[in-house]
Enzyme design. Sequence first.
Site, PDB file in Angstrom:
ATOM      1  N   HIS A  82       0.854  -1.186   0.000  1.00  0.00           N
ATOM      2  CA  HIS A  82       0.000   0.000   0.000  1.00  0.00           C
ATOM      3  C   HIS A  82       0.885   1.229   0.000  1.00  0.00           C
ATOM      4  CE1 HIS A  82      -3.481   2.536   0.838  1.00  0.00           C
ATOM      5  NE2 HIS A  82      -2.710   3.198   1.671  1.00  0.00           N
ATOM      6  N   ASP A 161     -15.910   1.057   5.563  1.00  0.00           N
ATOM      7  CA  ASP A 161     -14.946   2.108   5.257  1.00  0.00           C
ATOM      8  C   ASP A 161     -15.541   3.128   4.291  1.00  0.00           C
ATOM      9  OD1 ASP A 161     -12.303   3.400   5.231  1.00  0.00           O
ATOM     10  OD2 ASP A 161     -12.312   2.780   3.141  1.00  0.00           O
ATOM     11  N   ARG A 168     -16.594  11.123   7.245  1.00  0.00           N
ATOM     12  CA  ARG A 168     -15.398  11.829   7.722  1.00  0.00           C
ATOM     13  C   ARG A 168     -15.097  13.013   6.823  1.00  0.00           C
ATOM     14  NH1 ARG A 168     -11.156   7.394   7.277  1.00  0.00           N
ATOM     15  NH2 ARG A 168      -9.703   9.037   7.865  1.00  0.00           N
ATOM     16  N   SER A 183      -8.945   2.694   8.421  1.00  0.00           N
ATOM     17  CA  SER A 183      -9.424   2.751   7.040  1.00  0.00           C
ATOM     18  C   SER A 183      -8.465   2.015   6.106  1.00  0.00           C
ATOM     19  CB  SER A 183      -9.567   4.224   6.630  1.00  0.00           C
ATOM     20  OG  SER A 183      -9.757   4.357   5.249  1.00  0.00           O
ATOM     21  N   LYS A 187      -8.911  -2.429   4.697  1.00  0.00           N
ATOM     22  CA  LYS A 187      -8.935  -2.854   3.294  1.00  0.00           C
ATOM     23  C   LYS A 187      -7.841  -3.885   3.013  1.00  0.00           C
ATOM     24  CE  LYS A 187      -9.319   1.580   2.494  1.00  0.00           C
ATOM     25  NZ  LYS A 187      -9.408   2.960   1.966  1.00  0.00           N
TER      26      LYS A 187
HETATM   27  N1  URA Z   1      -6.383   6.538   2.745  1.00  0.00           N
HETATM   28  C1  URA Z   1      -7.393   5.736   3.135  1.00  0.00           C
HETATM   29  O1  URA Z   1      -7.651   4.702   2.523  1.00  0.00           O
HETATM   30  N2  URA Z   1      -8.115   6.106   4.191  1.00  0.00           N
HETATM   31  C2  URA Z   1      -7.871   7.233   4.903  1.00  0.00           C
HETATM   32  O2  URA Z   1      -8.560   7.486   5.850  1.00  0.00           O
HETATM   33  C3  URA Z   1      -6.822   8.060   4.478  1.00  0.00           C
HETATM   34  C4  URA Z   1      -6.086   7.683   3.399  1.00  0.00           C
END
Ligand code: URA
Length: 435
Positions: A82, A161, A168, A183, A187
Amino acid sequence: MKTIDLIRKKKEGGRLSREEIESLISGYISGEIPDYQVSALLMAIYFQGMEAEETADLTAVMASSGTMLDLTGMPGFPVDKHSTGGVGDTTTLILIPLLAAAGLTVAKLSGRSLGHTGGTIDKLESIPGFRTDLSREEFLGLVKRCGIALADHTEDMVPADRLLYELRDVTSTVDSLPLIVASIMSKKIAGGARGIVIDVKTGVGAFLRELEDSRRLARSLVAIGARLGRKISALITDMSQPLGRMVGNALEVREAIAVLNGEGPQDLEDLCCELGAELLLFSGKEHVRDKAVDALRTLLHDRSAQAKFRDLVKNQGGDPAVSDDPSLLPAADARVKILAQSSGLVVALDALAIGRAANLLGAGRFTKEDTIDPAVGIELLQKTGDRVTEGDPLAILHVNDTENLDSARTLAMEAYTIGNGPVVPPPLIVERITA
Ligand code: URA
Ligand code: CA
């Protein structure tokens, strides 16, 4: 469990239990708990924070709010990477075939771009015919057969999410560390990988510019991933200037192909091998870091990774000939040079300004509904530390629509600071964070 009591508990700095978090998330997804109560809860979390165990619970509950991929039957050790997002960051396009060539399993779920950094899906879709809307069966079938597939995030995964992020976004609670960590990690956890490496960018072009903030995020991501049983580490890497020399979708595919043919920019090759080495160590296929880096470099230079890229493109409907002949990719109508206004050294090359300029040319999106132009972008001929003479070309804008060309040209020009030096180019890998 009354929602108001849980909001009060968090407001007063209490710790939510796993059961309480489960009740909040399932209540929110089912629509029983209204947006206004979850908004208040998010703001309470923003101010009070969350303990590590609480953040891990939130992450696990979010991850299991939808479909989770089970990669246990796959032939290789399942890995994922990531990035917190960078300008001209073409790493994923190179890293995933490289990891597959090393015998690891790569079931990559990816996204589109928003803001000044590009999404992997957008980049790959610049390859004529390439599809990312694979069915779950098709996706897992390819992973099993070839060790690699890449698909768009689907609606059925981590719905918590998606809902929380939208809330948010409109309640000024995006920049809460535990919420960011939950978050991102939810994933990754739902994606089924056992080994995860996180590229946390730092510098003006990054989501978090300050090293201290990047470090805090990296430490927390690693701590939560490890608590949830994953092998995980993070590299904090430079995003003060763009990575490589290309910024833009087809341009970055071209650059990735160059690296896969052993002819790419050194920074990009180095970063891919360093990130990949973390995963190769986690898989147990290598035990010494330097050897892992060397093994990956060999797979780039003997074109094993290029062959995997070819398979990936072919399997997903794209024209595999692009991996030998990038002229098959879309190209822009016009090329506009940016010239040096003075002689000296490139003291700085502002990644954010370059990202914005590329977006103005149509390489990125300002809203989710915008369409991108795969052909446009910016080619950087000079980077930090290079010596230039007045009148030398610094960069080339690849242009189709000229509507914002003047602003893009000004931004790209201003991105370069030319001075007398001395210049110490920023280190590519700033820090390595392990569990
Ligand atoms: N990237 C994400 O996937 N979630 C966040 O909250 C911030 C950056
Ligand atoms: Ca690049």
